[in-house]
Design an enzyme around this catalytic site. Structure first.
Site, PDB file in Angstrom:
ATOM      1  N   GLY A  15      48.977  51.639  38.498  1.00 60.72           N
ATOM      2  CA  GLY A  15      49.465  52.262  39.642  1.00 60.72           C
ATOM      3  C   GLY A  15      50.643  53.439  39.381  1.00 60.72           C
ATOM      4  N   ALA A  16      51.601  52.964  38.509  1.00 61.69           N
ATOM      5  CA  ALA A  16      52.609  53.855  38.304  1.00 61.69           C
ATOM      6  C   ALA A  16      52.197  54.983  37.487  1.00 61.69           C
ATOM      7  CB  ALA A  16      53.747  53.225  37.666  1.00 61.69           C
ATOM      8  N   LYS A  38      46.064  50.299  27.029  1.00 64.45           N
ATOM      9  CA  LYS A  38      45.439  49.232  26.354  1.00 64.45           C
ATOM     10  C   LYS A  38      44.135  48.508  27.266  1.00 64.45           C
ATOM     11  CE  LYS A  38      48.401  45.262  27.296  1.00 64.45           C
ATOM     12  NZ  LYS A  38      49.512  44.438  26.828  1.00 64.45           N
ATOM     13  N   GLY A  51      48.556  41.222  48.737  1.00 69.28           N
ATOM     14  CA  GLY A  51      49.031  41.388  50.128  1.00 69.28           C
ATOM     15  C   GLY A  51      49.468  42.643  50.811  1.00 69.28           C
ATOM     16  N   GLY A  52      50.037  43.717  50.093  1.00 70.25           N
ATOM     17  CA  GLY A  52      50.497  45.077  50.619  1.00 70.25           C
ATOM     18  C   GLY A  52      51.782  45.759  50.053  1.00 70.25           C
ATOM     19  N   PHE A 117      56.092  40.310  55.801  1.00 70.26           N
ATOM     20  CA  PHE A 117      56.303  39.964  54.328  1.00 70.26           C
ATOM     21  C   PHE A 117      57.596  39.195  54.144  1.00 70.26           C
ATOM     22  CE2 PHE A 117      54.001  40.550  50.473  1.00 70.26           C
ATOM     23  CZ  PHE A 117      52.732  40.498  50.970  1.00 70.26           C
ATOM     24  N   PHE A 157      46.033  50.816  22.085  1.00 77.50           N
ATOM     25  CA  PHE A 157      47.161  49.862  22.235  1.00 77.50           C
ATOM     26  C   PHE A 157      48.427  50.527  21.566  1.00 77.50           C
ATOM     27  CE2 PHE A 157      49.655  46.345  20.256  1.00 77.50           C
ATOM     28  CZ  PHE A 157      49.916  45.776  21.738  1.00 77.50           C
ATOM     29  N   GLN A 231      61.496  36.822  39.134  1.00 76.98           N
ATOM     30  CA  GLN A 231      61.108  36.419  40.411  1.00 76.98           C
ATOM     31  C   GLN A 231      60.045  35.269  40.230  1.00 76.98           C
ATOM     32  OE1 GLN A 231      58.684  38.852  43.418  1.00 76.98           O
ATOM     33  NE2 GLN A 231      60.778  38.336  44.476  1.00 76.98           N
ATOM     34  N   HIS A 233      57.052  33.405  42.536  1.00 72.67           N
ATOM     35  CA  HIS A 233      56.516  33.285  43.868  1.00 72.67           C
ATOM     36  C   HIS A 233      56.333  31.890  44.223  1.00 72.67           C
ATOM     37  CE1 HIS A 233      53.564  34.330  46.849  1.00 72.67           C
ATOM     38  NE2 HIS A 233      53.754  35.605  46.388  1.00 72.67           N
ATOM     39  N   LEU A 243      47.574  33.510  42.177  1.00 70.25           N
ATOM     40  CA  LEU A 243      48.595  33.643  43.350  1.00 70.25           C
ATOM     41  C   LEU A 243      47.800  33.576  44.755  1.00 70.25           C
ATOM     42  CD1 LEU A 243      51.031  35.035  44.446  1.00 70.25           C
ATOM     43  CD2 LEU A 243      49.941  37.140  44.652  1.00 70.25           C
ATOM     44  N   GLU A 246      51.202  36.183  49.865  1.00 70.28           N
ATOM     45  CA  GLU A 246      52.457  35.921  50.803  1.00 70.28           C
ATOM     46  C   GLU A 246      51.624  36.407  52.256  1.00 70.28           C
ATOM     47  OE1 GLU A 246      56.423  36.667  49.511  1.00 70.28           O
ATOM     48  OE2 GLU A 246      56.790  37.963  50.983  1.00 70.28           O
ATOM     49  N   ARG A 291      61.650  35.262  48.690  1.00 73.14           N
ATOM     50  CA  ARG A 291      60.891  34.599  47.560  1.00 73.14           C
ATOM     51  C   ARG A 291      62.159  33.383  46.584  1.00 73.14           C
ATOM     52  NH1 ARG A 291      56.220  38.914  45.441  1.00 73.14           N
ATOM     53  NH2 ARG A 291      55.327  38.846  47.542  1.00 73.14           N
ATOM     54  N   HIS A 359      56.238  35.395  38.806  1.00 73.71           N
ATOM     55  CA  HIS A 359      55.450  36.515  39.325  1.00 73.71           C
ATOM     56  C   HIS A 359      55.918  37.856  39.047  1.00 73.71           C
ATOM     57  CE1 HIS A 359      52.748  38.124  42.532  1.00 73.71           C
ATOM     58  NE2 HIS A 359      53.752  38.802  42.825  1.00 73.71           N
ATOM     59  N   GLU A 383      56.658  48.548  37.111  1.00 71.18           N
ATOM     60  CA  GLU A 383      57.369  47.170  37.012  1.00 71.18           C
ATOM     61  C   GLU A 383      58.306  47.296  35.603  1.00 71.18           C
ATOM     62  OE1 GLU A 383      55.011  43.729  37.852  1.00 71.18           O
ATOM     63  OE2 GLU A 383      56.303  42.483  36.881  1.00 71.18           O
ATOM     64  N   ARG A 394      63.510  40.878  44.311  1.00 70.61           N
ATOM     65  CA  ARG A 394      62.672  42.122  45.009  1.00 70.61           C
ATOM     66  C   ARG A 394      61.983  41.402  46.116  1.00 70.61           C
ATOM     67  NH1 ARG A 394      56.509  43.275  44.880  1.00 70.61           N
ATOM     68  NH2 ARG A 394      56.342  41.290  43.806  1.00 70.61           N
ATOM     69  N   SER A 397      55.947  43.214  48.554  1.00 71.06           N
ATOM     70  CA  SER A 397      55.532  44.563  48.862  1.00 71.06           C
ATOM     71  C   SER A 397      56.192  45.715  48.990  1.00 71.06           C
ATOM     72  CB  SER A 397      55.031  44.465  50.670  1.00 71.06           C
ATOM     73  OG  SER A 397      56.079  44.343  51.491  1.00 71.06           O
TER      74      SER A 397
END
Ligand code: FAD
Length: 586
Positions: A15-16, A38, A51-52, A117, A157, A231, A233, A243, A246, A291, A359, A383, A394, A397
């Site tokens: 995503g990032a 990779k 979850g969202g 959440f 890689f 964290q 979960h 998982l 949540e 959490r 998590h 992350e 954190r 979500s």
């Protein structure tokens, strides 16, 4: 022969990374962009988020409320300027994502639906059923294809950052299919390599999450920030760690102990209010506490002998039966599929066994609010970075939205850096890449006589972190973990591979990943032993109180030839002075 050189080189196609690539494609169409990953981008861990993504959208919500929940959830260790920027930009990013094709779930009146959440005291989590990460990543991936300057290096890689003349100027990467080691130049480099959950034995994280980017930066002299904050979960499936999102609790699922008792009412998480009452937008439900608190409550419950004993350790029950089949199938269909497929339980009729599972890493590469690190030309987002909006814990979500907001922010500043700085010194980085190739050959591919295996060292690393740096910690156990990690680093020098071929040599990749994991684990353990207080996810039984006077500070771990050096830097406080973390009484 020339080497490929880009204006901005992004490591990571999750995503990032993809959000960063699109931002440059859109805003700096003349710049060339490389994305090294990779795995094929759609296989990045973002795809598994269910979850969202949080962002203020409803009239009963406010930007200040989102800031406050994030900051108090973080036990005041988040930088408040970063949180404010994050919260302000979050809704715009989520709307933008819809324009790129992300199918957000809707209310009956057609407006965007939001679900509760954990730790968010109001509903603000956007979702696409319970496949949010899949839809987000898909929208980002297809949008990234529009931009011609994006050159992808799929299944490459990255093993090292190439630093020349005090500036990061590229990376070395093994082309996994051929085993060839390439130098890829970048006038600026953005690390978007995700988390490191795999350093622990029981995690929701995909096998590719080994802290690669964190270790790459750490080795290049950039400190890792707040690494002690890990964290758990509260709801993973025993055995696999898969998982149960949540969202299952957001939709009204409850946690029961071995007596069928809703045990969270005995802990300081506030009373539960009906979740579906429109007159009651402020949520104080026990299961929707943050959490860290829920995972700690599990351990306490275990100590009281009220958890259920199973083949893979103790567990409790997540009960969804009262929600009914219709709601489960509409809102959380993937939860039902997952429970049925992996443990043979249909949550419409039976409760799901769950236990806390590693998590997410709150810590990561130390960056400023625009993703810049202390090494010129090196940026980080997602992350693997610690901006920090997540502090000591954190809120669920916030991460998916963080990828968008900080992916874009880092991209803009990295693009500016690329424009302002002179060309990459190709000869210098080609030479460094040749040295790296030689290291890989002599230390791994052609090495003989080694006595250690990847599996043994990885298992020992997992075990020592679990034992010393789990949900509850103390000095004795942490010191032992620190010593063990240093010992494991030594043992790593004796590693012996059996596969000496070049084509798809996954054993070589696993060895290099293990080397990254050892660095991430080292920074974690040493940061944790030095923080003699309890805050958020870092709970010291020998120092049970939060100590703002000495520790309202980010920790910074610097790599040295021996033990890492631990330093500190101030937390940015803007409008929310440190207070007590209260759930249920606002
Ligand atoms: C099961 C699960 C569910 C989650 N659900 C939610 C949720 O509902 N909401 C929420 O906000 N957050 C959620 N999270 C957290 C969130 O999904 C992650 O924090 C986030 O997706 C990380 O995105 P990223 O872009 O930073 O990294 P990733 O998506 O992990 O991508 C990392 C990229 O880096 C590349 N890479 C890594 N190392 C190298 C290397 N050495 N060389 C080349 N490439 C490399 C990989 O190939 C990959 O493309 C969840 C996490 C998990 C595990």
């Amino acid at each position: 022969m020339g080497i490929p050189v880009h204006d901005v080189l992004i490591v990571g196609g999750g995503g990032a990374g993809l959000r960063a690539a699109i931002a440059i494609g859109e805003e700096f169409p003349d710049l060339s962009i490389g994305v090294v990953s990779k795995v094929y981008p759609m296989r990045s861990h973002t795809v598994s988020a269910e979850g969202g993504a949080a962002g203020v959208i409803k009239p009963n919500d406010s930007l200040d409320d989102h800031c406050y929940d994030t900051i108090s959830g973080a036990d005041w260790l988040a930088d408040q300027d970063a949180v404010e920027a994050f919260v302000n930009e979050a809704p715009k990013e989520l709307i933008q994502l819809e324009h790129w094709g992300c199918p957000w779930s809707r209310e009956p009146d057609g407006s965007v639906a939001v679900r509760p959440f954990g730790g968010m005291k109001i509903r603000r989590t956007w979702f696409a059923a319970d496949k949010t990460g899949f839809h987000m990543l898909h929208a980002l991936f297809q949008t990234s294809l529009r931009y011609k300057p994006v050159v992808r290096y799929d299944e490459f890689f990255v093993t090292k950052l190439l630093v020349n003349d005090g500036r990061c100027q590229g990376v070395t990467a093994i082309e996994i299919r051929t085993g060839e080691v390439h130098a890829i130049g970048g006038k600026s480099v953005i690390l978007c390599t995700g988390g490191a959950g795999r350093i622990f034995p029981f995690t929701t994280n995909a096998a590719i999450k080994n802290g690669d980017g964190m270790a790459l930066a750490y080795r290049a002299g950039v400190p890792l920030k707040d690494m002690e904050f890990v964290q758990y979960h509260p709801t993973g499936l025993p055995g696999t760690g898969i998982l149960i999102t949540e969202a299952a609790r957001g939709e009204g699922g409850v946690l029961l102990n071995k007596d069928g008792y809703r045990y969270l009412q005995d802990y300081e998480l506030g009373e539960a209010l009906p979740l579906d009452s429109p007159d009651h937008p402020r949520l104080r439900a026990m299961e929707l506490g943050p959490r860290d608190r829920l995972s700690q409550a599990f351990v306490k419950e275990q100590e009281r002998g009220r958890t259920i004993q199973g083949k893979y350790g103790d567990y409790v029950h997540l009960d969804l039966r009262h929600l009914g089949q219709k709601k489960i199938d509409k809102q959380i269909p993937f939860v039902r599929d997952t429970a049925k497929n992996y443990i043979g339980i249909d949550p419409v009729y039976e409760p799901i066994p769950v236990r806390p599972v590693v998590h997410y890493m709150m810590g990561g590469v130390d960056t400023d609010i625009d993703g810049a690190t202390s090494l010129p030309g090196l940026f980080a987002a997602g992350e693997c970075a610690c901006v920090s909006i997540n502090g000591a814990n954190r809120l669920g979500s916030n991460s998916l939205t963080e990828l968008l907001v900080f992916g874009r922010r880092a991209a803009r500043v990295a693009a500016g850096f690329a424009i302002e700085n002179p060309a990459v010194d190709e000869d210098a980085i080609r030479k460094q890449a040749a040295e790296e190739e030689e290291r890989i050959r002599s230390c791994f591919l052609e090495r003989t006589g080694g006595s250690e295996t990847i599996a043994d060292i990885r298992t020992d690393l997992n075990t020592t972190l679990d034992k010393g740096a789990g949900i509850y910690r103390n000095e004795g156990a942490l010191k032992e973990t620190c010593a063990t990690v240093l010992e494991l680093k030594k043992r790593f020098g004796e590693i012996q591979l059996t596969d000496r071929t070049r084509t798809f040599n996954t054993e070589l990749q696993n060895a290099l990943e293990l080397e990254f994991m050892l660095d991430a684990g080292e920074a974690l353990a040493f940061s944790a032993v030095a923080r003699t207080e309890s805050r958020g996810s870092h709970q010291r039984t020998d120092h049970p109180e939060r100590n703002d006077e000495d520790f309202l500070k980010h920790s910074l771990a610097y790599r040295t030839d021996g033990e890492p050096r631990i330093d500190y830097k101030d937390v940015v406080i803007t409008r929310w002075p440190p207070g007590e973390r209260v759930y249920g009484k606002r």
